[in-house]
Design an enzyme around this catalytic site. Structure first.
Site, PDB file in Angstrom:
ATOM      1  N   HIS A 112      44.897  33.403  40.634  1.00  0.00           N
ATOM      2  CA  HIS A 112      45.775  34.213  41.492  1.00  0.00           C
ATOM      3  C   HIS A 112      46.951  34.770  40.686  1.00  0.00           C
ATOM      4  CE1 HIS A 112      47.767  34.786  45.615  1.00  0.00           C
ATOM      5  NE2 HIS A 112      48.724  35.097  44.754  1.00  0.00           N
ATOM      6  N   GLU A 113      47.619  33.901  39.950  1.00  0.00           N
ATOM      7  CA  GLU A 113      48.798  34.342  39.194  1.00  0.00           C
ATOM      8  C   GLU A 113      48.413  35.259  38.041  1.00  0.00           C
ATOM      9  OE1 GLU A 113      51.345  33.907  40.746  1.00  0.00           O
ATOM     10  OE2 GLU A 113      50.797  32.214  42.027  1.00  0.00           O
ATOM     11  N   HIS A 146      48.226  38.687  39.291  1.00  0.00           N
ATOM     12  CA  HIS A 146      49.573  39.278  39.347  1.00  0.00           C
ATOM     13  C   HIS A 146      50.024  39.749  37.961  1.00  0.00           C
ATOM     14  CE1 HIS A 146      50.190  38.522  43.482  1.00  0.00           C
ATOM     15  NE2 HIS A 146      50.388  37.224  43.401  1.00  0.00           N
TER      16      HIS A 146
END
Length: 242
Positions: free
Chosen positions: A142-143, A146
């Site tokens: 997820h990160e 980003h």
């Protein structure tokens, strides 16, 4: 040092936490009593606000050295063996990003968050909230989405549409909304819509915590406004495979 991460909430990039609350007695941190409190917290049954805050504090501080060691072990394992983590790391590097064990760190977090990304400091994995290796894989992926979006699209988190888009993509591509996870949480009802409902929900929660967002309703509206283009944009993956 306080920094703003993906959800707009403040996490703490150090082991010092702004919590003056006293930890519960040892008998409440193990065995049947800990199991009972954990179940009560998950269900919310018979739990008042003070008990909720006390449990969250106890959960943060319980077995902290072991949790940090486990987080580092899981992280390093993912660097070597996780297809999604390795794939995203490669694509971040292709865009000029420099992420490694030096700036993908495990630490305590103030608040129930699994992790966060900061353009200058890297990725934080919240060792006091990560339950197992596979949860860490989802959080790290997820990160990394980003990080990729920051480099590829120049995301401006003060722009709610930008924020919503990167949250939609991160939740869709990381695996955190996989169908089996949602079935465990919500049962078999509405089977066909579970994945998209999870992505929408997570994105709206994150956007609603942005200081520039005025309400939950505004967050949901922004997510809906960018949904089609952002949900269907699976770069750098060819498709959603997790």
């Amino acid at each position: 040092m306080d920094v703003i991460y993906r959800s707009g909430t403040k996490l703490i990039w150090s082991s010092s936490m702004n919590d003056d609350r006293q930890t519960s007695s040892e008998d409440k941190l193990k065995g049947f009593e800990w199991w009972r409190r954990s179940l009560q917290y998950r269900t919310g049954l018979g739990l008042d606000e003070e008990e909720k805050l006390q449990f969250e504090h106890d959960y943060r501080v319980k077995n902290l050295p072991q949790k940090c060691d486990s987080c580092i072990e899981y992280r390093d394992w993912m660097f070597k063996y996780s297809p999604s983590v390795k794939f995203m790391m490669e694509h971040v590097q292709k865009l000029g990003g420099n992420l490694s064990s030096k700036n993908i760190t495990c630490d305590m977090c103030d608040g129930m968050k699994g992790g966060g990304f900061h353009p200058e400091m890297g990725i934080l994995l919240c060792s006091n909230w990560i339950k197992d290796k596979w949860q860490l894989e989802d959080i790290l992926t997820h990160e990394l989405v980003h990080a990729y979006d920051h480099l590829k699209f120049k995301v401006d988190l003060t722009n709610l549409k930008h924020h919503a888009c990167t949250e939609i993509r991160a939740s869709a591509l990381s695996g955190e909304c996989r169908i089996l996870n949602e079935i465990k949480k919500t049962g078999l009802g509405d089977f066909g819509s579970k994945f998209q409902a999870c992505v929408r929900r997570r994105a709206a929660i994150s956007v609603s915590a942005n200081p520039n967002c005025s309400s939950k309703e505004e967050a949901e509206s922004v997510v809906n406004a960018v949904w089609e283009s952002c949900f269907n944009d699976t770069r750098p993956f060819e498709r959603v495979y997790r």
